[in-house]
Design a protein around this motif. Structure first.
Motif, PDB file in Angstrom:
ATOM      1  N   ILE A  66       0.859  -1.190   0.000  1.00  0.00           N
ATOM      2  CA  ILE A  66       0.000   0.000   0.000  1.00  0.00           C
ATOM      3  C   ILE A  66       0.896   1.242   0.000  1.00  0.00           C
ATOM      4  N   PRO A  67       0.689   2.191  -0.925  1.00  0.00           N
ATOM      5  CA  PRO A  67       1.613   3.324  -1.065  1.00  0.00           C
ATOM      6  C   PRO A  67       1.557   4.348   0.067  1.00  0.00           C
ATOM      7  N   PHE A  68       0.515   4.287   0.902  1.00  0.00           N
ATOM      8  CA  PHE A  68       0.405   5.197   2.037  1.00  0.00           C
ATOM      9  C   PHE A  68       0.399   4.386   3.327  1.00  0.00           C
ATOM     10  N   SER A  69       0.400   5.082   4.446  1.00  0.00           N
ATOM     11  CA  SER A  69       0.448   4.400   5.742  1.00  0.00           C
ATOM     12  C   SER A  69      -0.933   3.869   6.116  1.00  0.00           C
ATOM     13  N   ALA A  70      -1.108   2.564   6.014  1.00  0.00           N
ATOM     14  CA  ALA A  70      -2.374   1.944   6.419  1.00  0.00           C
ATOM     15  C   ALA A  70      -2.569   2.078   7.931  1.00  0.00           C
ATOM     16  N   GLY A  71      -1.465   2.028   8.676  1.00  0.00           N
ATOM     17  CA  GLY A  71      -1.550   2.161  10.124  1.00  0.00           C
ATOM     18  C   GLY A  71      -2.044   3.518  10.552  1.00  0.00           C
ATOM     19  N   ASN A 199      10.018  -4.383   2.098  1.00  0.00           N
ATOM     20  CA  ASN A 199      10.089  -2.953   2.411  1.00  0.00           C
ATOM     21  C   ASN A 199       8.718  -2.449   2.849  1.00  0.00           C
ATOM     22  N   SER A 200       8.603  -2.113   4.130  1.00  0.00           N
ATOM     23  CA  SER A 200       7.363  -1.536   4.648  1.00  0.00           C
ATOM     24  C   SER A 200       7.672  -0.283   5.456  1.00  0.00           C
ATOM     25  N   PHE A 201       8.612   0.532   4.943  1.00  0.00           N
ATOM     26  CA  PHE A 201       8.882   1.847   5.514  1.00  0.00           C
ATOM     27  C   PHE A 201       7.851   2.824   4.954  1.00  0.00           C
ATOM     28  N   LYS A 202       7.207   3.592   5.810  1.00  0.00           N
ATOM     29  CA  LYS A 202       6.166   4.509   5.356  1.00  0.00           C
ATOM     30  C   LYS A 202       6.343   5.892   5.980  1.00  0.00           C
ATOM     31  N   PRO A 203       6.287   6.962   5.158  1.00  0.00           N
ATOM     32  CA  PRO A 203       6.254   8.310   5.736  1.00  0.00           C
ATOM     33  C   PRO A 203       4.908   8.513   6.425  1.00  0.00           C
ATOM     34  N   SER A 204       4.928   9.012   7.635  1.00  0.00           N
ATOM     35  CA  SER A 204       3.693   9.151   8.399  1.00  0.00           C
ATOM     36  C   SER A 204       2.847  10.313   7.886  1.00  0.00           C
ATOM     37  N   ILE A 205       1.529  10.103   7.897  1.00  0.00           N
ATOM     38  CA  ILE A 205       0.589  11.173   7.569  1.00  0.00           C
ATOM     39  C   ILE A 205       0.667  12.275   8.613  1.00  0.00           C
ATOM     40  N   PHE A 206       1.058  11.905   9.826  1.00  0.00           N
ATOM     41  CA  PHE A 206       1.068  12.845  10.945  1.00  0.00           C
ATOM     42  C   PHE A 206       2.413  13.566  11.099  1.00  0.00           C
ATOM     43  N   LYS A 207       3.148  13.746  10.014  1.00  0.00           N
ATOM     44  CA  LYS A 207       4.512  14.264  10.095  1.00  0.00           C
ATOM     45  C   LYS A 207       4.597  15.625  10.787  1.00  0.00           C
ATOM     46  N   TYR A 219       6.750   2.469  15.319  1.00  0.00           N
ATOM     47  CA  TYR A 219       6.363   1.189  14.737  1.00  0.00           C
ATOM     48  C   TYR A 219       4.886   0.963  15.012  1.00  0.00           C
ATOM     49  N   ASN A 220       4.144   0.571  13.981  1.00  0.00           N
ATOM     50  CA  ASN A 220       2.720   0.307  14.154  1.00  0.00           C
ATOM     51  C   ASN A 220       2.508  -1.198  14.347  1.00  0.00           C
ATOM     52  N   PRO A 221       2.165  -1.639  15.549  1.00  0.00           N
ATOM     53  CA  PRO A 221       2.040  -3.077  15.805  1.00  0.00           C
ATOM     54  C   PRO A 221       0.844  -3.723  15.115  1.00  0.00           C
ATOM     55  N   PHE A 222      -0.113  -2.902  14.643  1.00  0.00           N
ATOM     56  CA  PHE A 222      -1.306  -3.451  13.992  1.00  0.00           C
ATOM     57  C   PHE A 222      -1.096  -3.704  12.500  1.00  0.00           C
ATOM     58  N   THR A 223      -0.052  -3.080  11.915  1.00  0.00           N
ATOM     59  CA  THR A 223       0.202  -3.244  10.477  1.00  0.00           C
ATOM     60  C   THR A 223       1.656  -3.586  10.173  1.00  0.00           C
ATOM     61  N   ALA A 224       2.521  -3.593  11.188  1.00  0.00           N
ATOM     62  CA  ALA A 224       3.956  -3.893  11.032  1.00  0.00           C
ATOM     63  C   ALA A 224       4.658  -2.905  10.110  1.00  0.00           C
ATOM     64  N   GLU A 225       4.169  -1.666  10.045  1.00  0.00           N
ATOM     65  CA  GLU A 225       4.807  -0.634   9.232  1.00  0.00           C
ATOM     66  C   GLU A 225       5.796   0.152  10.088  1.00  0.00           C
ATOM     67  N   ALA A 226       6.923   0.522   9.489  1.00  0.00           N
ATOM     68  CA  ALA A 226       7.912   1.373  10.152  1.00  0.00           C
ATOM     69  C   ALA A 226       7.653   2.812   9.702  1.00  0.00           C
TER      70      ALA A 226
END
Length: 361
Positions: A66-71, A199-207, A219-226
């Protein structure tokens, strides 16, 4: 006929119980006790470690593409639901139902969090896998600080900078790929965890919010995204990515994630990742030494290269620009969270330094 009536009565009774707040409050208390007992069992910790390895692969496969942060999207939706329930609590006719739903939601989130992540805080600490020393060795810390000063001065000459002479990251994707590669090269006696190379590095929407709270990534434990804050100065960004990738591997404690990030970064051939890691290590050593010998710290900072001094000033300007009440509030709450999960506060460097000194020993 009597049996049917009895079954209906039992069903109604059970439904009534499920609708009582005391029932869900009791379930929450039972969960606290259950996971507390699990945290004291080596066999259960091993079970949760194996479970994490399984769900890690599943989560990375589900969300990495997914190109954006699902978490982040999950947290936004969760925030909307919580706000709706809180508003319901303010309306007399909906109060009891909303309170019940809040209790059910808390139970569900707590259970999923503990299953996916929370129990990893109780796995064997890395410090027990390294040679031990009784007291902090300030003399060794000083020698390491001087060594990393020279490393930073050298590596800084080999990276790119912007028109103002500030270090910049030129290829973040290459850094992420290198981090994943280095995960597979960690010493088995320290890690022993599987590195899926996804690769599951994601720029946060909440930057923007993160910049004002002092949060570099999470780290989002519900989606394993960094998740990382893409607004960070480049000196922070590569090491923050290595740190969050360490959580993805299964290292829950913050200072252990720092140590794994240190192993990843200092062994790397990617100069941008290596400089960010060496610079973090140097700053951590100086923060450890400063109360014992502030003059030594001043001496080291004076001997930063001109380029390093520009990077340091840019970092300070970034932090100064984003200081405020949010920063203080999140710093306080983060300290409480860390201490509730068998960790030191966020401003304490001693555990990372203990790991570093013992590893170097």
């Amino acid at each position: 006929m009597i049996l049917i009536k009895f079954q209906k009565a039992v069903a109604i009774k059970i439904k009534t119980i499920y609708k009582k707040k005391r029932f869900w409050a009791g379930i929450l208390l039972a969960q606290f006790l259950l996971f507390f007992m699990c945290s004291r069992s080596g066999g259960m910790i091993t079970f949760f470690n194996r479970l994490f390895e399984l769900q890690k692969k599943i989560h990375l496969s589900l969300f990495s593409w997914i190109p954006f942060s699902a978490g982040d999207l999950f947290y936004i939706l969760l925030g909307i639901v919580i706000a709706y329930l809180i508003i319901g609590c303010l309306i007399k006719s909906k109060r009891q139902q909303s309170l019940l739903r809040i209790l059910v939601l808390i139970n569900l989130l707590y259970f999923v969090y503990q299953i996916f992540w929370g129990m990893l805080y109780f796995q064997t600490p890395i410090i027990k896998k390294l040679p031990s020393q009784k007291e902090p060795d300030y003399s060794k810390a000083k020698r390491l600080a001087l060594r990393y000063l020279e490393k930073c001065r050298q590596t800084r000459q080999e990276v790119h900078e912007d028109k103002n002479g500030i270090f910049i990251v030129t290829d973040l994707k290459a850094i992420q790929k290198e981090i994943l590669k280095q995960q597979t090269m960690l010493p088995d006696y320290i890690s022993g965890k599987e590195a899926p190379q996804i690769n599951s590095f994601k720029p946060s929407i909440f930057k923007t919010v993160m910049s004002y709270t002092g949060i570099l990534g999470y780290y989002n434990p519900f989606t394993a995204e960094a998740q990382y804050n893409s607004q960070l100065p480049s000196t922070f960004l590569p090491f923050t990515s290595a740190h969050e990738s360490s959580h993805q591997l299964g290292f829950a404690r913050e200072q252990e994630a720092n140590f794994i990030g240190y192993l990843i970064g200092t062994q790397s051939d990617n100069k941008e990742l290596r400089y960010s890691t060496e610079y973090f290590t140097l700053k951590s050593l100086l923060n450890f030494i400063v109360q014992e010998d502030p003059e030594f710290v001043k001496y080291v900072i004076r001997n930063y290269s001109p380029a390093m001094k520009r990077d340091r000033m840019y970092e300070k300007m970034f932090v100064w620009k984003h200081q405020g009440l949010l920063d203080d509030f999140f710093g306080f709450t983060n300290n409480l969270f860390l201490k509730s999960n068998q960790q030191e506060g966020s401003v304490t460097y001693s555990y990372f330094i203990d790991l570093l000194l013992n590893y170097e020993k």
